[in-house]
Design a protein around this motif. Structure first.
Motif, PDB file in Angstrom:
ATOM      1  N   ALA A 109      15.408 -33.388  19.412  1.00  0.00           N
ATOM      2  CA  ALA A 109      16.832 -33.272  19.097  1.00  0.00           C
ATOM      3  C   ALA A 109      17.634 -34.480  19.586  1.00  0.00           C
ATOM      4  O   ALA A 109      17.341 -35.057  20.630  1.00  0.00           O
ATOM      5  N   ASP A 110      18.663 -34.815  18.797  1.00  0.00           N
ATOM      6  CA  ASP A 110      19.610 -35.869  19.147  1.00  0.00           C
ATOM      7  C   ASP A 110      20.859 -35.280  19.787  1.00  0.00           C
ATOM      8  O   ASP A 110      21.634 -35.995  20.426  1.00  0.00           O
ATOM      9  N   GLU A 111      21.065 -33.982  19.568  1.00  0.00           N
ATOM     10  CA  GLU A 111      22.327 -33.354  19.956  1.00  0.00           C
ATOM     11  C   GLU A 111      22.096 -31.875  20.245  1.00  0.00           C
ATOM     12  O   GLU A 111      21.229 -31.244  19.647  1.00  0.00           O
ATOM     13  N   LEU A 112      22.880 -31.335  21.171  1.00  0.00           N
ATOM     14  CA  LEU A 112      22.877 -29.909  21.462  1.00  0.00           C
ATOM     15  C   LEU A 112      24.299 -29.399  21.270  1.00  0.00           C
ATOM     16  O   LEU A 112      25.236 -29.930  21.877  1.00  0.00           O
ATOM     17  N   GLU A 113      24.467 -28.395  20.426  1.00  0.00           N
ATOM     18  CA  GLU A 113      25.759 -27.734  20.230  1.00  0.00           C
ATOM     19  C   GLU A 113      25.615 -26.343  20.847  1.00  0.00           C
ATOM     20  O   GLU A 113      24.975 -25.468  20.280  1.00  0.00           O
ATOM     21  N   ILE A 114      26.202 -26.185  22.016  1.00  0.00           N
ATOM     22  CA  ILE A 114      26.002 -24.964  22.799  1.00  0.00           C
ATOM     23  C   ILE A 114      27.303 -24.202  22.950  1.00  0.00           C
ATOM     24  O   ILE A 114      28.346 -24.786  23.235  1.00  0.00           O
ATOM     25  N   THR A 115      27.220 -22.900  22.751  1.00  0.00           N
ATOM     26  CA  THR A 115      28.287 -22.014  23.174  1.00  0.00           C
ATOM     27  C   THR A 115      27.783 -21.361  24.449  1.00  0.00           C
ATOM     28  O   THR A 115      26.821 -20.594  24.419  1.00  0.00           O
ATOM     29  N   LEU A 116      28.402 -21.710  25.568  1.00  0.00           N
ATOM     30  CA  LEU A 116      28.029 -21.123  26.855  1.00  0.00           C
ATOM     31  C   LEU A 116      28.929 -19.921  27.095  1.00  0.00           C
ATOM     32  O   LEU A 116      30.147 -20.062  27.241  1.00  0.00           O
ATOM     33  N   VAL A 117      28.329 -18.735  27.101  1.00  0.00           N
ATOM     34  CA  VAL A 117      29.068 -17.502  27.320  1.00  0.00           C
ATOM     35  C   VAL A 117      29.091 -17.239  28.823  1.00  0.00           C
ATOM     36  O   VAL A 117      28.039 -17.206  29.467  1.00  0.00           O
ATOM     37  N   HIS A 118      30.281 -17.081  29.365  1.00  0.00           N
ATOM     38  CA  HIS A 118      30.443 -16.906  30.810  1.00  0.00           C
ATOM     39  C   HIS A 118      30.195 -15.445  31.190  1.00  0.00           C
ATOM     40  O   HIS A 118      31.108 -14.709  31.577  1.00  0.00           O
ATOM     41  N   ASP A 119      28.925 -15.072  31.046  1.00  0.00           N
ATOM     42  CA  ASP A 119      28.491 -13.711  31.331  1.00  0.00           C
ATOM     43  C   ASP A 119      26.980 -13.743  31.515  1.00  0.00           C
ATOM     44  O   ASP A 119      26.306 -14.673  31.048  1.00  0.00           O
ATOM     45  N   THR A 120      26.457 -12.745  32.199  1.00  0.00           N
ATOM     46  CA  THR A 120      25.014 -12.558  32.316  1.00  0.00           C
ATOM     47  C   THR A 120      24.698 -11.174  31.766  1.00  0.00           C
ATOM     48  O   THR A 120      25.198 -10.172  32.291  1.00  0.00           O
ATOM     49  N   PRO A 121      23.901 -11.104  30.691  1.00  0.00           N
ATOM     50  CA  PRO A 121      23.627  -9.802  30.064  1.00  0.00           C
ATOM     51  C   PRO A 121      22.721  -8.924  30.929  1.00  0.00           C
ATOM     52  O   PRO A 121      21.918  -9.420  31.716  1.00  0.00           O
ATOM     53  N   ALA A 122      22.858  -7.628  30.743  1.00  0.00           N
ATOM     54  CA  ALA A 122      22.017  -6.675  31.475  1.00  0.00           C
ATOM     55  C   ALA A 122      20.567  -6.779  31.033  1.00  0.00           C
ATOM     56  O   ALA A 122      19.648  -6.605  31.840  1.00  0.00           O
ATOM     57  N   GLN A 123      20.347  -7.087  29.738  1.00  0.00           N
ATOM     58  CA  GLN A 123      18.984  -7.180  29.215  1.00  0.00           C
ATOM     59  C   GLN A 123      18.852  -8.398  28.316  1.00  0.00           C
ATOM     60  O   GLN A 123      19.748  -8.690  27.515  1.00  0.00           O
ATOM     61  N   ALA A 124      17.716  -9.087  28.459  1.00  0.00           N
ATOM     62  CA  ALA A 124      17.391 -10.221  27.590  1.00  0.00           C
ATOM     63  C   ALA A 124      15.885 -10.420  27.627  1.00  0.00           C
ATOM     64  O   ALA A 124      15.235 -10.154  28.636  1.00  0.00           O
ATOM     65  N   ASP A 125      15.331 -10.861  26.499  1.00  0.00           N
ATOM     66  CA  ASP A 125      13.899 -11.161  26.473  1.00  0.00           C
ATOM     67  C   ASP A 125      13.600 -12.517  25.848  1.00  0.00           C
ATOM     68  O   ASP A 125      12.443 -12.896  25.690  1.00  0.00           O
ATOM     69  N   ALA A 126      14.644 -13.257  25.498  1.00  0.00           N
ATOM     70  CA  ALA A 126      14.474 -14.612  24.966  1.00  0.00           C
ATOM     71  C   ALA A 126      15.452 -15.531  25.690  1.00  0.00           C
ATOM     72  O   ALA A 126      16.627 -15.187  25.887  1.00  0.00           O
ATOM     73  N   PHE A 127      14.946 -16.695  26.104  1.00  0.00           N
ATOM     74  CA  PHE A 127      15.732 -17.622  26.906  1.00  0.00           C
ATOM     75  C   PHE A 127      15.626 -19.038  26.358  1.00  0.00           C
ATOM     76  O   PHE A 127      14.588 -19.419  25.808  1.00  0.00           O
ATOM     77  N   PHE A 128      16.693 -19.809  26.547  1.00  0.00           N
ATOM     78  CA  PHE A 128      16.688 -21.217  26.172  1.00  0.00           C
ATOM     79  C   PHE A 128      16.055 -22.004  27.311  1.00  0.00           C
ATOM     80  O   PHE A 128      16.162 -21.630  28.478  1.00  0.00           O
ATOM     81  N   LEU A 129      15.412 -23.099  26.954  1.00  0.00           N
ATOM     82  CA  LEU A 129      14.765 -23.935  27.962  1.00  0.00           C
ATOM     83  C   LEU A 129      15.790 -24.578  28.893  1.00  0.00           C
ATOM     84  O   LEU A 129      16.886 -24.927  28.467  1.00  0.00           O
ATOM     85  N   GLU A 130      15.398 -24.773  30.135  1.00  0.00           N
ATOM     86  CA  GLU A 130      16.250 -25.480  31.091  1.00  0.00           C
ATOM     87  C   GLU A 130      16.312 -26.946  30.692  1.00  0.00           C
ATOM     88  O   GLU A 130      15.292 -27.579  30.455  1.00  0.00           O
ATOM     89  N   PHE A 131      17.508 -27.477  30.560  1.00  0.00           N
ATOM     90  CA  PHE A 131      17.653 -28.889  30.219  1.00  0.00           C
ATOM     91  C   PHE A 131      18.699 -29.589  31.090  1.00  0.00           C
ATOM     92  O   PHE A 131      18.830 -30.791  31.060  1.00  0.00           O
ATOM     93  N   GLY A 132      19.442 -28.826  31.876  1.00  0.00           N
ATOM     94  CA  GLY A 132      20.552 -29.363  32.659  1.00  0.00           C
ATOM     95  C   GLY A 132      20.161 -30.434  33.658  1.00  0.00           C
ATOM     96  O   GLY A 132      20.972 -31.299  33.999  1.00  0.00           O
ATOM     97  N   ASN A 133      18.935 -30.393  34.151  1.00  0.00           N
ATOM     98  CA  ASN A 133      18.483 -31.407  35.108  1.00  0.00           C
ATOM     99  C   ASN A 133      17.806 -32.583  34.425  1.00  0.00           C
ATOM    100  O   ASN A 133      17.329 -33.502  35.081  1.00  0.00           O
ATOM    101  N   ASP A 134      17.757 -32.555  33.113  1.00  0.00           N
ATOM    102  CA  ASP A 134      17.122 -33.618  32.327  1.00  0.00           C
ATOM    103  C   ASP A 134      18.142 -34.739  32.147  1.00  0.00           C
ATOM    104  O   ASP A 134      19.190 -34.565  31.553  1.00  0.00           O
TER     105      ASP A 134
END
Length: 163
Positions: A109-134
């Motif tokens: 990818a050349d670009e990331l278009e992210i909507t960061l939702v300021h919440d943590t859901p009670a349940q999730a089973d799919a996650f985006f890869l960590e990239f913030g330290n890249d």
């Protein structure tokens, strides 16, 4: 140009049981605005989760290992590399999920278009890869928004570009 478009919770969650965790009106409008007139690439499960099938006014590409799969309004390829080989240089390509497709696409990818939702859901089973330290990404734009009657959570629109 390859762009990943995704809504992410604060803990990196993107889905639960094959569906989006969040349905924010502003996120859906932004998604439509950015992707209309362009190419969208998604996994088979993501395509199946779309309420009306192929997204209108976009070139829909679906990735699937099923041989001879035919989906109305979509082109089907067996891999991300194969799909990208069928895209033209002047087309903007949006990778729209799911988690496995995002994982394959992040290095391309050349670009990331992210909507960061300021919440943590009670349940999730799919996650985006960590990239913030890249260090290969920089934050080009950030728009913060408060919760309102159509968007039950505060959120931020983030645009990252590859260095």
């Amino acid at each position: 140009m390859i762009s990943i478009i995704v809504a992410i919770a604060q803990n990196g969650a993107i889905g639960y049981k094959g569906d989006l965790i969040y349905h924010l009106s502003a996120d859906l409008k932004r998604f439509k605005k950015l992707t209309t007139g362009n190419v969208v690439i998604m996994g088979h499960n993501t395509f199946e989760s779309l309420p009306k099938g192929a997204l209108p006014n976009r070139r829909n590409i679906v990735l699937s290992h099923q041989k001879d799969l035919s989906l109305p309004g979509a082109e089907v390829y067996s891999s991300l590399d194969e799909a990208l080989c069928h895209c033209f240089r002047d087309e903007k390509v949006y990778i729209m999920g799911g988690a496995q497709v995002y994982a394959q696409a992040l290095g391309l990818a050349d670009e990331l278009e992210i909507t960061l939702v300021h919440d943590t859901p009670a349940q999730a089973d799919a996650f985006f890869l960590e990239f913030g330290n890249d260090e290969s990404w920089y934050l080009e734009n950030k728009e913060d928004h408060e919760a309102d009657e159509k968007n039950p959570y505060a959120y931020s629109f983030l645009t990252y570009k590859r260095i």
